[in-house]
Design a protein around this motif. Structure first.
Motif, short mmCIF file in Angstrom:
data_model
loop_
_atom_site.label_atom_id
_atom_site.label_comp_id
_atom_site.label_asym_id
_atom_site.label_seq_id
_atom_site.Cartn_x
_atom_site.Cartn_y
_atom_site.Cartn_z
N ILE A 59 11.90 8.47 15.68
CA ILE A 59 11.22 7.91 16.85
C ILE A 59 10.07 7.02 16.41
N ASP A 60 9.26 7.52 15.48
CA ASP A 60 8.11 6.74 14.98
C ASP A 60 8.55 5.45 14.31
N LEU A 61 9.61 5.52 13.53
CA LEU A 61 10.12 4.33 12.84
C LEU A 61 10.62 3.30 13.85
N CYS A 62 11.39 3.77 14.84
CA CYS A 62 11.93 2.85 15.84
C CYS A 62 10.82 2.20 16.65
N GLU A 63 9.83 2.97 17.05
CA GLU A 63 8.72 2.42 17.83
C GLU A 63 7.94 1.40 17.02
N LEU B 261 0.63 1.35 12.20
CA LEU B 261 1.44 0.26 12.72
C LEU B 261 1.79 0.45 14.20
N LYS B 262 1.95 1.71 14.62
CA LYS B 262 2.20 1.96 16.04
C LYS B 262 1.00 1.55 16.88
N HIS B 263 -0.21 1.83 16.39
CA HIS B 263 -1.41 1.43 17.12
C HIS B 263 -1.54 -0.10 17.17
N ILE B 264 -1.26 -0.75 16.04
CA ILE B 264 -1.31 -2.22 15.99
C ILE B 264 -0.26 -2.80 16.95
N GLY B 265 0.95 -2.24 16.90
CA GLY B 265 2.02 -2.73 17.77
C GLY B 265 1.74 -2.50 19.23
N HIS B 266 1.12 -1.36 19.56
CA HIS B 266 0.75 -1.06 20.95
C HIS B 266 -0.24 -2.11 21.46
N PHE B 267 -1.27 -2.42 20.66
CA PHE B 267 -2.27 -3.42 21.05
C PHE B 267 -1.62 -4.79 21.16
N LYS B 268 -0.75 -5.13 20.20
CA LYS B 268 -0.06 -6.43 20.20
C LYS B 268 0.76 -6.61 21.47
N SER B 269 1.52 -5.58 21.84
CA SER B 269 2.39 -5.68 23.01
C SER B 269 1.60 -5.67 24.31
N LEU B 270 0.54 -4.89 24.35
CA LEU B 270 -0.28 -4.82 25.55
C LEU B 270 -0.96 -6.16 25.83
N MET C 10 0.82 -1.21 0.00
CA MET C 10 0.00 0.00 0.00
C MET C 10 0.86 1.26 0.00
N ILE C 11 2.00 1.20 0.69
CA ILE C 11 2.91 2.35 0.71
C ILE C 11 3.51 2.54 -0.68
N GLU C 12 3.98 1.43 -1.27
CA GLU C 12 4.62 1.51 -2.58
C GLU C 12 3.64 1.96 -3.66
N LYS C 13 2.37 1.58 -3.53
CA LYS C 13 1.36 1.98 -4.50
C LYS C 13 0.74 3.34 -4.17
N LYS C 14 1.24 3.97 -3.10
CA LYS C 14 0.81 5.29 -2.66
C LYS C 14 -0.66 5.34 -2.28
N ILE C 15 -1.19 4.18 -1.85
CA ILE C 15 -2.55 4.14 -1.32
C ILE C 15 -2.56 4.70 0.08
N LEU C 16 -1.44 4.50 0.78
CA LEU C 16 -1.28 4.95 2.16
C LEU C 16 0.05 5.66 2.29
N SER C 17 0.05 6.85 2.89
CA SER C 17 1.28 7.60 3.05
C SER C 17 2.15 6.92 4.11
N VAL C 18 3.44 7.20 4.07
CA VAL C 18 4.37 6.63 5.05
C VAL C 18 3.97 7.04 6.46
N GLU C 19 3.60 8.34 6.61
CA GLU C 19 3.22 8.86 7.93
C GLU C 19 2.01 8.13 8.49
N ASN C 20 0.99 7.95 7.66
CA ASN C 20 -0.22 7.25 8.12
C ASN C 20 0.04 5.77 8.37
N ALA C 21 0.91 5.18 7.56
CA ALA C 21 1.26 3.77 7.75
C ALA C 21 1.96 3.57 9.09
N ILE C 22 2.88 4.48 9.41
CA ILE C 22 3.60 4.40 10.68
C ILE C 22 2.64 4.54 11.85
N LEU C 23 1.72 5.51 11.74
CA LEU C 23 0.74 5.72 12.81
C LEU C 23 -0.12 4.48 13.02
#
Length: 387
Positions: free
Chosen positions: A63-67, A16-25, A1-14
């Motif tokens: 910071i967003d990338l690392c998280e 994924l951070k939410h998914i990762g937060h839920f996954k870790s919690l 989706m990022i490569e096809k520009k359906i989703l911006s990098v910034e929105n993709a990171i945001l």
């Protein structure tokens, strides 16, 4: 989706951070993500951003990338780790008490917690984690989840060092390992802090709810269960006795009793933690008695709805205590203490009618053994009747 520009990098990171937060919690694993093209893309972006000149770097993006990278991955590449850990520790060292900053600190520490099974040299994290924990102890500037994540990160690194030392018998490494134990037990007062945090979190749970609806899992309940896992790891690795052990066990017993009717997952974790405390010789049998763990295990065995896994933990608890009390000593004072402990436990067992309970449950031992591959000896009742 990022490569096809359906989703911006910034929105993709945001996202994924939410998914990762839920996954870790929730402690959920995402299989094969470590080898995915997405994970590889994030690793490349982190390295590229890190190699830029100082005035060209985008700190927020880094910071967003690392998280995102640490929250999603189970196995982290060492090159990325050496970049991400210092980056997120810098975020976690922010001592402001604004809610926005607290959320940023929580996310950074939760991401760092996700490296708990990865070997990291102490030089990369120890002084910063100490400062984060000590500042919170003085000022209470972090959320419960952030504080628990910081501690769990440190306890798991302690466990990793213990495991690594068994494989690589290096005197210098052993000295560092012993130093880390001193930091955790003496400087940072882990046992006292774990007891206090569990007490605060338990006040946020409605233990007496009587309706039949499924209990909604609150964030405080999840953090409470994470603390129980952290304490298990600590007991497994620690070799330094602490006077607060009995108080920590008593707090766990109180939560076990409160969770018995409506909070099965917390109940299971409390029961397992008490069994592990009996297994680890660093916890004295006197601590188990003072902490009321003998009383609560006797209560558990007599519950009409006790399930097989709970029964197995209860029986193992007494099996471990019995084995430890068989160890005679030539020291008269220690031998007298051992016999006194045996007497106290036997009196409690008589008072609770434990032998009669065993007789009524004898037919269930084979069923429990069948379910757990004969982990329990068939003559298990003899251990308790003859204690």
């Amino acid at each position: 989706m990022i490569e096809k520009k359906i989703l911006s990098v910034e929105n993709a990171i945001l996202l994924l951070k939410h998914i990762g937060h839920f996954k870790s919690l929730k402690g959920i694993s995402i299989y094969n993500i470590d080898t995915s093209s997405l994970s590889q893309k994030f690793k490349e972006m982190i390295i590229d951003e890190n190699e830029k000149k100082k005035d060209e770097k985008n700190e927020k993006l880094m910071i967003d990338l690392c998280e995102s990278y640490l929250l999603l991955n189970e196995g982290i590449f060492s090159e990325s780790l050496s970049i991400c850990v210092p980056c997120l520790l810098k975020v976690a060292l922010n001592k402001e008490e604004r809610e926005e900053v607290q959320k940023e600190v929580e996310m950074a520490l939760l991401a760092l917690w996700n490296t708990r099974f990865i070997k990291i040299e102490q030089e990369l994290y120890l002084s910063e984690i100490k400062e984060i924990i000590q500042h919170h102890q003085e000022h209470h500037n972090m959320t419960h989840l952030a504080y628990q994540s910081a501690w769990d990160f440190l306890i798991n690194k302690f466990y990793d060092d213990k495991f690594y030392k068994k494989i690589v018998l290096n005197k210098q490494h052993q000295a560092r390992d012993e130093s880390l134990e001193e930091v955790i037990v003496i400087e940072l007062h882990f046992v006292k802090e774990a007891k206090r945090e569990m007490e605060e979190l338990s006040k946020c749970v409605d233990w007496k709810r009587k309706d039949d609806k499924k209990v909604k899992e609150k964030k405080e309940m999840i953090i409470l269960m994470k603390w129980l896992d952290t304490i298990n790891g600590f007991f497994h690795s620690c070799r330094s006795w602490n006077e607060d052990f009995a108080g920590l066990i008593r707090r766990t017993v109180q939560i076990l009793r409160a969770s018995r009717c409506n909070y099965g997952e917390i109940h299971v974790k409390c029961l397992y933690m008490i069994r592990r405390a009996a297994e680890e010789k660093i916890v004295k049998i006197g601590d188990l008695l003072k902490g009321e763990s003998v009383d609560v295990i006797l209560e558990e065995i007599q519950q009409p709805t006790t399930y097989n896994n709970a029964m197995r933990n209860c029986l193992y608890f007494f099996l471990e205590i019995s084995e430890r009390l068989k160890e005679k000593t030539d020291n008269k004072a220690n031998e007298a203490k051992r016999m006194e402990l045996k007497r106290k436990i036997f009196e409690k067992m008589e008072e609770k009618g434990y032998e009669d309970t065993l007789a009524s449950l004898y037919g269930e031992f084979s069923l429990i053994n069948e379910g757990y591959r004969n982990c329990l000896p068939l003559n298990i009742s003899e251990y308790f009747v003859n204690i």
